[in-house]
Design a protein around this motif. Sequence first.
Motif, PDB file in Angstrom:
ATOM      1  N   VAL A 172       0.858  -1.187   0.000  1.00  0.00           N
ATOM      2  CA  VAL A 172       0.000   0.000   0.000  1.00  0.00           C
ATOM      3  C   VAL A 172       0.893   1.236   0.000  1.00  0.00           C
ATOM      4  O   VAL A 172       1.735   1.407   0.874  1.00  0.00           O
ATOM      5  CB  VAL A 172      -0.934   0.027   1.223  1.00  0.00           C
ATOM      6  N   ASP A 200       1.454  -5.873  -7.975  1.00  0.00           N
ATOM      7  CA  ASP A 200       0.557  -6.979  -8.283  1.00  0.00           C
ATOM      8  C   ASP A 200      -0.888  -6.486  -8.266  1.00  0.00           C
ATOM      9  O   ASP A 200      -1.139  -5.286  -8.104  1.00  0.00           O
ATOM     10  CB  ASP A 200       0.764  -8.154  -7.322  1.00  0.00           C
ATOM     11  N   ASP A 201      -1.828  -7.409  -8.406  1.00  0.00           N
ATOM     12  CA  ASP A 201      -3.240  -7.022  -8.530  1.00  0.00           C
ATOM     13  C   ASP A 201      -3.794  -6.383  -7.259  1.00  0.00           C
ATOM     14  O   ASP A 201      -4.827  -5.709  -7.304  1.00  0.00           O
ATOM     15  CB  ASP A 201      -4.088  -8.243  -8.888  1.00  0.00           C
ATOM     16  N   ASP A 202      -3.137  -6.596  -6.119  1.00  0.00           N
ATOM     17  CA  ASP A 202      -3.629  -6.035  -4.861  1.00  0.00           C
ATOM     18  C   ASP A 202      -2.855  -4.800  -4.411  1.00  0.00           C
ATOM     19  O   ASP A 202      -3.108  -4.278  -3.320  1.00  0.00           O
ATOM     20  CB  ASP A 202      -3.565  -7.095  -3.753  1.00  0.00           C
ATOM     21  N   THR A 203      -1.935  -4.313  -5.236  1.00  0.00           N
ATOM     22  CA  THR A 203      -1.210  -3.091  -4.885  1.00  0.00           C
ATOM     23  C   THR A 203      -2.169  -1.909  -4.895  1.00  0.00           C
ATOM     24  O   THR A 203      -2.925  -1.718  -5.850  1.00  0.00           O
ATOM     25  CB  THR A 203      -0.065  -2.837  -5.880  1.00  0.00           C
ATOM     26  N   VAL A 204      -2.132  -1.114  -3.828  1.00  0.00           N
ATOM     27  CA  VAL A 204      -3.062   0.015  -3.676  1.00  0.00           C
ATOM     28  C   VAL A 204      -2.278   1.315  -3.578  1.00  0.00           C
ATOM     29  O   VAL A 204      -1.224   1.371  -2.932  1.00  0.00           O
ATOM     30  CB  VAL A 204      -3.941  -0.170  -2.412  1.00  0.00           C
ATOM     31  N   ASP A 253      -9.092  -0.589   2.735  1.00  0.00           N
ATOM     32  CA  ASP A 253      -9.971  -1.768   2.710  1.00  0.00           C
ATOM     33  C   ASP A 253     -10.913  -1.752   1.510  1.00  0.00           C
ATOM     34  O   ASP A 253     -11.079  -2.765   0.817  1.00  0.00           O
ATOM     35  CB  ASP A 253     -10.792  -1.838   3.997  1.00  0.00           C
ATOM     36  N   ILE A 305      -9.183  -2.223  -1.916  1.00  0.00           N
ATOM     37  CA  ILE A 305      -8.898  -3.637  -2.142  1.00  0.00           C
ATOM     38  C   ILE A 305     -10.169  -4.372  -2.577  1.00  0.00           C
ATOM     39  O   ILE A 305     -10.153  -5.204  -3.489  1.00  0.00           O
ATOM     40  CB  ILE A 305      -8.306  -4.279  -0.874  1.00  0.00           C
ATOM     41  N   LYS A 306     -11.291  -4.043  -1.937  1.00  0.00           N
ATOM     42  CA  LYS A 306     -12.549  -4.745  -2.206  1.00  0.00           C
ATOM     43  C   LYS A 306     -13.206  -4.316  -3.517  1.00  0.00           C
ATOM     44  O   LYS A 306     -13.688  -5.154  -4.290  1.00  0.00           O
ATOM     45  CB  LYS A 306     -13.518  -4.516  -1.046  1.00  0.00           C
ATOM     46  N   GLY A 335     -11.849  -1.654  -5.821  1.00  0.00           N
ATOM     47  CA  GLY A 335     -10.959  -1.154  -6.873  1.00  0.00           C
ATOM     48  C   GLY A 335     -10.731   0.333  -6.851  1.00  0.00           C
ATOM     49  O   GLY A 335      -9.680   0.808  -7.280  1.00  0.00           O
ATOM     50  N   LYS A 340      -6.772   0.436  -6.776  1.00  0.00           N
ATOM     51  CA  LYS A 340      -5.855  -0.635  -7.139  1.00  0.00           C
ATOM     52  C   LYS A 340      -4.986  -0.100  -8.278  1.00  0.00           C
ATOM     53  O   LYS A 340      -5.500   0.361  -9.306  1.00  0.00           O
ATOM     54  CB  LYS A 340      -6.621  -1.877  -7.582  1.00  0.00           C
TER      55      LYS A 340
END
Length: 238
Positions: A2, A102-106, A127, A130-131, A133, A173
């Motif tokens: 993050v 990666d796909d979860d990098t915020v 949060d 992540i949930k 986008g 994201k």
Amino acid sequence: MVFAAIFAGGKGSRMGNSDTPKQYLELGSKPIIIHTVEKFFVNDRIDEIIVLCPKPWVAHTKDLIKRNLPDGKKITVIEGGETRNGTLENAIEFIEKNYEVDDDTVIVTHDAVRPFLTHRIIEENVDMAIKYGATDTVIPATDTIVESEDGDFISSIPNRSKMYQGQTPQSFKLKELRTVIDSLTDEEKSILTDACKIYTIKNKPVYMVKGEVFNIKITYPYDMKVANTLLKGKDSDD
């Protein structure tokens, strides 16, 4: 990971006679920008902080951070862009170049001149990004909103119960944000000044995180008076 991207590109032209950009003005015992960076620095959800400021102020910003946050290893200061979108793209490019994405990098983007955000706001942004986008921090509009097409006469008065005032952070994201930005035409890029609006014109959902009335943006001299009052109130509560 993050990332927090702190946008410190304002020139402070609406702050009156000050030659100092508003983010560097003293609020209490330290500059506004330091109050803001501290909120992210002490939050365990934030892995890295990127502060983006005008090129002539990069060295000064680094010096401020060294003096006020001597253990600020996770803070990097880089040059921002000519526009808000340009600054956002600089932040994305820096992250892509220097870190594994990666796909979860915020990426949590925030105005340097909103020093009163809360840890609850930061954590809900992370949060919900992540949930869903993408997120925007908002509060319900308290005044009637009036729309005018020509600046002279009222065109419409929207239903206030459906109106909200946007604040920051705005969080995304990162990989999806890059895809959305790359899909913009040159014309769209020239007229868009808000990252969440990019999502809305591409028909992508943006989750609304509840902001706070005191999460003010310091823009005018009056705002500095309000900010000092808020700071004194906070100190007396501690």
